[in-house]
Design an enzyme around this catalytic site. Structure first.
Site, PDB file in Angstrom:
ATOM      1  N   ARG A  47       0.860  -1.184   0.000  1.00 38.85           N
ATOM      2  CA  ARG A  47       0.000   0.000   0.000  1.00 38.85           C
ATOM      3  C   ARG A  47       0.896   1.233   0.000  1.00 38.85           C
ATOM      4  O   ARG A  47       2.104   1.135   0.178  1.00 38.85           O
ATOM      5  CB  ARG A  47      -0.999   0.003   1.172  1.00 38.85           C
ATOM      6  CG  ARG A  47      -0.664  -0.794   2.400  1.00 38.85           C
ATOM      7  CD  ARG A  47       0.442  -0.218   3.220  1.00 38.85           C
ATOM      8  NE  ARG A  47       0.267   1.206   3.493  1.00 38.85           N
ATOM      9  CZ  ARG A  47       1.244   2.040   3.746  1.00 38.85           C
ATOM     10  NH1 ARG A  47       2.502   1.620   3.742  1.00 38.85           N
ATOM     11  NH2 ARG A  47       1.009   3.298   3.994  1.00 38.85           N
ATOM     12  N   GLY A  48       0.271   2.377  -0.244  1.00 42.99           N
ATOM     13  CA  GLY A  48       1.021   3.606  -0.447  1.00 42.99           C
ATOM     14  C   GLY A  48       1.126   3.881  -1.930  1.00 42.99           C
ATOM     15  O   GLY A  48       1.515   2.996  -2.718  1.00 42.99           O
ATOM     16  N   ALA A  49       0.783   5.101  -2.357  1.00 43.11           N
ATOM     17  CA  ALA A  49       0.671   5.397  -3.786  1.00 43.11           C
ATOM     18  C   ALA A  49       1.933   5.069  -4.585  1.00 43.11           C
ATOM     19  O   ALA A  49       1.852   4.367  -5.608  1.00 43.11           O
ATOM     20  CB  ALA A  49       0.266   6.859  -3.977  1.00 43.11           C
ATOM     21  N   GLN A 197      -2.169   1.817  10.065  1.00 41.10           N
ATOM     22  CA  GLN A 197      -0.871   2.005   9.411  1.00 41.10           C
ATOM     23  C   GLN A 197       0.075   2.840  10.273  1.00 41.10           C
ATOM     24  O   GLN A 197       1.287   2.615  10.274  1.00 41.10           O
ATOM     25  CB  GLN A 197      -1.055   2.674   8.045  1.00 41.10           C
ATOM     26  CG  GLN A 197      -1.774   1.819   7.015  1.00 41.10           C
ATOM     27  CD  GLN A 197      -3.244   2.172   6.921  1.00 41.10           C
ATOM     28  OE1 GLN A 197      -3.885   2.491   7.919  1.00 41.10           O
ATOM     29  NE2 GLN A 197      -3.792   2.116   5.721  1.00 41.10           N
ATOM     30  N   ASP A 238      -2.201  10.475  -2.060  1.00 38.82           N
ATOM     31  CA  ASP A 238      -2.481   9.482  -3.089  1.00 38.82           C
ATOM     32  C   ASP A 238      -2.867  10.137  -4.404  1.00 38.82           C
ATOM     33  O   ASP A 238      -2.803   9.502  -5.456  1.00 38.82           O
ATOM     34  CB  ASP A 238      -3.598   8.548  -2.620  1.00 38.82           C
ATOM     35  CG  ASP A 238      -3.092   7.570  -1.585  1.00 38.82           C
ATOM     36  OD1 ASP A 238      -2.831   6.419  -1.943  1.00 38.82           O
ATOM     37  OD2 ASP A 238      -2.929   7.973  -0.414  1.00 38.82           O
ATOM     38  N   LYS A 249      -4.954   9.549   3.202  1.00 38.18           N
ATOM     39  CA  LYS A 249      -5.669   8.614   4.068  1.00 38.18           C
ATOM     40  C   LYS A 249      -6.746   9.334   4.867  1.00 38.18           C
ATOM     41  O   LYS A 249      -6.546  10.443   5.346  1.00 38.18           O
ATOM     42  CB  LYS A 249      -4.681   7.926   5.002  1.00 38.18           C
ATOM     43  CG  LYS A 249      -5.288   6.864   5.907  1.00 38.18           C
ATOM     44  CD  LYS A 249      -6.035   5.796   5.120  1.00 38.18           C
ATOM     45  CE  LYS A 249      -5.180   5.082   4.124  1.00 38.18           C
ATOM     46  NZ  LYS A 249      -5.942   4.120   3.287  1.00 38.18           N
TER      47      LYS A 249
END
Length: 348
Positions: A47-49, A197, A238, A249
């Site tokens: 995860r994470g752009a 997260q 993102d 987020k």
């Protein structure tokens, strides 16, 4: 002790650090199928752009590897790869880096003459995107650190660190660079429900680098910002829209409102690949995650059966609440449409 790499390409196979089980266990999952990679993105293994974009590029390499034994025309290859591309594109809708990486893969596929060349070119591109991201993050970190006063407390939300990128991180890259420069006295990390997260990943990352971090529940943010007066709230993104609005987020918008009231500045750290110059903030698609992520906590029921749920994964912070957007090319102060588009035009 350095944070382990979230993404490893080795022996023509993709390895992803399973971020769903950190920090209790540090395990890699191995992938040689692009459709499994799409599921890994959807299911939050990665995860994470920026990390999603890198993973998407490697997913297309895996798709090409499956076809490599059947050399064909460009048109045939494009058709054969389209199903894998569609699956990866549909994995998560908000992170624009996903589509940026896939568009770069599309260009390579169109430019190459046959299957073997497509595979080699896609592999080279994915490795290049991965390496570029680390360098980009280090530049973001250094630009962002220049804004941090000495002896600062800062606040961060979610995880925009090495685990969310090719390495080093965006928001955590700023914090790493500022800590290197002796500017950071402490970091507050919001827990970031429902996937935690901040608790599981950001706290762990910062502890690996011996950066002083304090974990806090989401509801404590206003109290902590009033009492401890952090110099900056530092977050990733993102998607950054043409008008300077930034999707990040869920909970980031709340923090920006709190920051405005208390006089704390807000910094968004993001590479230019995260910018979408074709839409404004209200048009950014917001991913709705499954309701069981909030009715259950890691498999344990915490809400009544059949409760109605609302589980947006992201929110959009208006540009008016953002003091600086930091990219690999510099700083956009008081972002608006004119400044964002000028920054992009100057750094094509």
């Amino acid at each position: 002790m350095a944070t382990p790499s979230a993404i490893i390409w080795s022996n023509n196979q993709l390895q992803l650090l399973d971020q769903r089980i950190l920090p209790a266990r540090c395990e890699y999952l191995h992938y040689d199928d692009p459709f499994a990679v799409a599921e890994a993105i959807r299911n939050m293994v990665v995860r994470g752009a920026p990390a999603i974009g890198i993973t998407a590029a490697y997913g297309m390499v895996l798709a090409a590897q499956q076809l490599a034994s059947q050399p064909a025309s460009v048109a045939a290859w494009c058709a054969a790869l389209s199903a894998a591309r569609e699956a990866i594109a549909n994995s998560r809708p908000t992170a624009v880096n996903l589509f940026w990486a896939l568009n770069r893969c599309d260009q390579v596929i169109e430019e190459q003459g046959n299957g073997g060349q497509v595979l080699a070119a896609l592999r080279e591109l994915a490795i290049q995107i991965h390496a570029e991201d680390v360098t980009i993050n280090q530049r973001i970190g250094d630009f962002g650190a220049s804004l941090i006063p000495h002896n600062s407390i800062v606040y961060t939300h979610c995880n925009a660190g090495a685990l969310a990128t090719g390495g080093y991180g965006t928001a955590l890259g700023v914090i790493r660079s500022a800590h290197r420069d002796g500017k950071i006295k402490g970091v507050f990390a919001g827990e970031t429900r429902p996937w935690l997260q901040g608790a599981r990943l950001t706290s762990w990352e910062l502890m690996q680098d011996d950066i002083p971090v304090t974990l806090a529940i989401e509801g404590a943010a206003a109290h902590l910002i009033r009492e401890h007066k952090p110099s900056w709230i530092i977050v990733g993104a993102d998607r950054v829209a043409a008008n300077g609005d930034a999707a990040n987020k869920i909970g980031t918008y709340n923090l920006a409102i709190i920051a405005k009231y208390h006089g704390t500045k807000v910094m968004v750290a993001a590479p230019t690949s995260t910018f979408d110059a074709h839409i404004d903030g209200p048009q950014i698609p917001i991913e709705q995650r499954p309701g069981n992520e909030i009715s259950h906590s890691f498999g344990h029921q915490v809400a009544p059966t059949n409760i109605a749920t609302s589980n947006p994964a992201f929110d959009v912070t208006p540009a008016q609440l953002i003091d600086a957007i930091v990219t690999e090319h510099g700083i956009i102060h008081q972002p608006n449409r004119e400044r964002v588009l000028a920054h992009l035009a100057q750094n094509k």
